[in-house]
Design a protein around this motif. Sequence first.
Motif, PDB file in Angstrom:
ATOM      1  N   CYS A   1     -14.775  -2.376 -31.536  1.00 35.22           N
ATOM      2  CA  CYS A   1     -15.246  -1.951 -30.214  1.00 35.22           C
ATOM      3  C   CYS A   1     -14.127  -1.352 -29.374  1.00 35.22           C
ATOM      4  CB  CYS A   1     -15.898  -3.112 -29.476  1.00 35.22           C
ATOM      5  SG  CYS A   1     -14.775  -4.479 -29.091  1.00 35.22           S
ATOM      6  N   GLY A   2     -12.916  -1.305 -29.922  1.00 31.00           N
ATOM      7  CA  GLY A   2     -11.795  -0.765 -29.173  1.00 31.00           C
ATOM      8  C   GLY A   2     -10.481  -1.070 -29.854  1.00 31.00           C
ATOM      9  N   SER A   3      -9.400  -0.848 -29.112  1.00 32.45           N
ATOM     10  CA  SER A   3      -8.051  -1.076 -29.626  1.00 32.45           C
ATOM     11  C   SER A   3      -7.178  -1.584 -28.491  1.00 32.45           C
ATOM     12  CB  SER A   3      -7.436   0.228 -30.147  1.00 32.45           C
ATOM     13  OG  SER A   3      -8.250   0.844 -31.106  1.00 32.45           O
ATOM     14  N   TYR A   4      -6.097  -2.262 -28.864  1.00 29.33           N
ATOM     15  CA  TYR A   4      -5.094  -2.665 -27.879  1.00 29.33           C
ATOM     16  C   TYR A   4      -3.728  -2.232 -28.393  1.00 29.33           C
ATOM     17  CZ  TYR A   4      -3.996  -6.346 -31.157  1.00 29.33           C
ATOM     18  OH  TYR A   4      -3.627  -7.018 -32.296  1.00 29.33           O
ATOM     19  N   PHE A   5      -2.850  -1.921 -27.461  1.00 30.26           N
ATOM     20  CA  PHE A   5      -1.495  -1.490 -27.786  1.00 30.26           C
ATOM     21  C   PHE A   5      -0.560  -2.115 -26.759  1.00 30.26           C
ATOM     22  CE2 PHE A   5      -4.514   1.794 -28.831  1.00 30.26           C
ATOM     23  CZ  PHE A   5      -4.154   2.222 -30.103  1.00 30.26           C
TER      24      PHE A   5
END
Length: 135
Positions: A72-76
Amino acid sequence: MQEPIAPAAADDAPPHVPKDETPLFLFVCKDGPAGPARRVEHLEGHLAHVEAHWRRYVVAGPMRRPGETALCGSYFLVRAADAEEAWCVMRGDPYITSDLYADIALTEITPSIGLWVGGKIWADAASIAHRATGG
């Protein structure tokens, strides 16, 4: 349902460690409606980008809702001198340039406690009380 993790014993208190002064910026990126198709279409370019800049990321990866397998998304979590420099790292990612994400939230963070930090950065509450109001 799993049992909650018990708190640490009194003799297992986190050690006090120096605060890392490196600015860190957390990007939380939520996929738009074309997410799955865009992820597949730009996967190779995205992987090439993050591999080329891997030393700038403390950690990064995909997100899922609990119990689901679909992304559902990404984190960085990006190491950078300031928000503009962090955006410079991100702007080259095909996942960004293809408009995969419908929403991108950027927050500067301070790692304060945990395994990654190696303990806690405060000696006692009084030593950090000023930070509670942004000081």
